[in-house]
Enzyme design. Structure first.
Site, PDB file in Angstrom:
ATOM      1  N   CYS A   1       3.476   1.821   2.766  1.00 23.29           N
ATOM      2  CA  CYS A   1       4.396   2.535   2.457  1.00 23.29           C
ATOM      3  C   CYS A   1       3.970   3.877   2.402  1.00 23.29           C
ATOM      4  O   CYS A   1       4.479   4.494   2.098  1.00 23.29           O
ATOM      5  CB  CYS A   1       4.700   2.307  -0.008  1.00 23.29           C
TER       6      CYS A   1
ATOM      7  N   HIS B   1       5.225   7.668   2.683  1.00 19.54           N
ATOM      8  CA  HIS B   1       5.911   8.329   1.493  1.00 19.54           C
ATOM      9  C   HIS B   1       4.815   9.022   0.360  1.00 19.54           C
ATOM     10  O   HIS B   1       5.017   9.126  -0.571  1.00 19.54           O
ATOM     11  CB  HIS B   1       6.357   7.431   0.694  1.00 19.54           C
TER      12      HIS B   1
ATOM     13  N   ARG C   1      16.780  -2.026   0.915  1.00 17.16           N
ATOM     14  CA  ARG C   1      15.581  -0.843   0.717  1.00 17.16           C
ATOM     15  C   ARG C   1      14.357  -1.441   1.213  1.00 17.16           C
ATOM     16  O   ARG C   1      13.579  -1.006   2.178  1.00 17.16           O
ATOM     17  CB  ARG C   1      16.032   0.443   0.327  1.00 17.16           C
TER      18      ARG C   1
ATOM     19  N   CYS D   1      12.496  -1.513   5.085  1.00 15.53           N
ATOM     20  CA  CYS D   1      11.100  -0.320   5.026  1.00 15.53           C
ATOM     21  C   CYS D   1      10.211  -1.599   5.542  1.00 15.53           C
ATOM     22  O   CYS D   1       9.128  -1.266   6.901  1.00 15.53           O
ATOM     23  CB  CYS D   1      10.150   0.201   3.573  1.00 15.53           C
TER      24      CYS D   1
END
Lengths: 106, 255
Positions: free
Chosen positions: B164, B168, B212, B216
């Site tokens: 992630c 991010h 989501r 992802c």
């Protein structure tokens, strides 16, 4: 699920009515395939009409390029608060939808 | 489940001609929210019962504000659960439905126009609109979920060595023209977590936070993230806690 509409009509101080109609419709182009690879049949609105009594405000001819759950927005003059606008549409399968709204000051 | 949706929606078609209200938004999420409100009240399953007694963390049937305080620990299951896991739990325990059947197809596939989970998530999240995101961090399990979420956030795995954090953990970055939120900051996490569920214009349906997480993972080429799994919930806890009281803005509209 098709057929539902949310409509808003607000009249400004100068007498301009701002209309927005949000329609629930899959607007399927006919070009897509589902998860199994089968083509999804075309299903889209072909004509939308907005009437103020006998006066035709808008007649829109739509096709596959209009997006899913589309919005139709337009402005016009020559109406009064409380007047009713009637929407109706028909799609390529012959299914219909309709909605109605009363003009509010705003 | 599909039959049920058809039944509910046929009902809606028969009541065409929605009278205007003061809504000011072009967001089609409103249709999903309306469907969700109906589904909450609809008796379903072998027990022919609605979801009205479902406890989303604030007591049985309390929906207002519940989403902003999820995920949280639930005594009756002994687990930290997100909204979707809790909905499935209520569908099974209250309505007598089959968990595998519900979780086999929770999110819309290509060409589909909305699932039960999507509609319920939209309506329930909307009942927390403008409220601060405040998942509790009192119970040990809740704190452990945050720790796990942070670990998973930074964990790089799979064929592309992808985590992630790859996308991010920095501010002011984007993929092509899609802005990427920095989920390690309150602003980034708040904006991201608070804006789901969201109507995705490119998909024509409302997508939830559970979706989501799954998507992802798909983009990272990782195994499919399961609805309500420990991993999914932990990552959601990580974001929601990082949001630090930012307000819920859902349902929003995204590309």
């Amino acid at each position: 699920m098709a057929g539902r509409m949310r409509i808003r009509a607000k009249m400004s101080e100068e007498g301009v009515v701002d209309v927005k109609a949000l329609m629930r419709h899959p607007m399927e182009t006919g070009q897509r395939k589902d998860a199994e690879g089968n083509p999804i049949p075309a299903h889209f609105i072909t004509e939308v009409v907005a009437m103020l009594g006998d006066r035709e405000l808008v007649r829109a001819h739509w096709g596959a390029s209009i997006s899913q759950n589309p919005t139709l927005a337009f402005r016009f003059t020559g109406a009064n608060e409380g007047d009713q606008i009637d929407f109706s549409y028909v799609d390529n399968k012959g299914e219909k939808g309709s909605g109605t709204v009363k003009i509010k000051a705003g | 489940m599909k039959k049920l949706i058809a039944t509910i929606l046929v009902g809606s078609v028969l009541s065409v001609g929605v009278i205007a209200d003061d809504w000011d938004d072009d967001n089609p999420a409103i249709f999903f929210s309306e469907d969700g409100a109906d589904m909450w009240l609809e008796p379903q399953g072998p027990n022919e019962v609605s979801l009205e007694e479902c406890d989303l963390g604030l007591g049985a049937g309390v929906v207002e504000g519940a989403y902003a305080q999820l995920p949280r620990y639930f005594e009756d299951t002994g687990k930290v659960m997100d909204l979707e896991a809790r909905l499935v739990h209520c569908m099974v325990t209250l309505q007598g439905r089959d968990a595998d059947e519900i979780t086999a197809h929770p999110y819309s596939l290509s060409g589909e126009t909305g699932t039960e989970i999507e509609a319920l998530s939209t309506w329930i999240a909307e009942q927390s609109l403008d409220m601060p995101i405040q998942p509790p961090q009192d119970h040990d399990a809740e704190k452990a979920a945050y720790t796990l979420g942070e670990k998973l956030f930074y964990y790089r795995a799979g064929t592309h060595d992808f985590g992630c954090s790859t996308c991010h953990r920095q501010s002011n970055t984007r993929i092509r023209l899609q802005e990427l939120a920095n989920l390690t900051t309150a602003d980034g996490a708040g904006a991201a977590y608070g804006s789901y569920p969201a109507y995705r214009v490119t998909q024509g349906v409302v997508r939830s936070m559970g979706w989501r997480m799954r998507d992802c993972a798909r983009q990272q080429r990782l195994p499919e993230m399961q609805l309500g799994s420990e991993a999914s919930v932990a990552l959601q806890v990580y974001m929601a806690v990082n949001a630090d009281g930012a307000p819920m803005t859902a349902p929003t509209m995204k590309r």
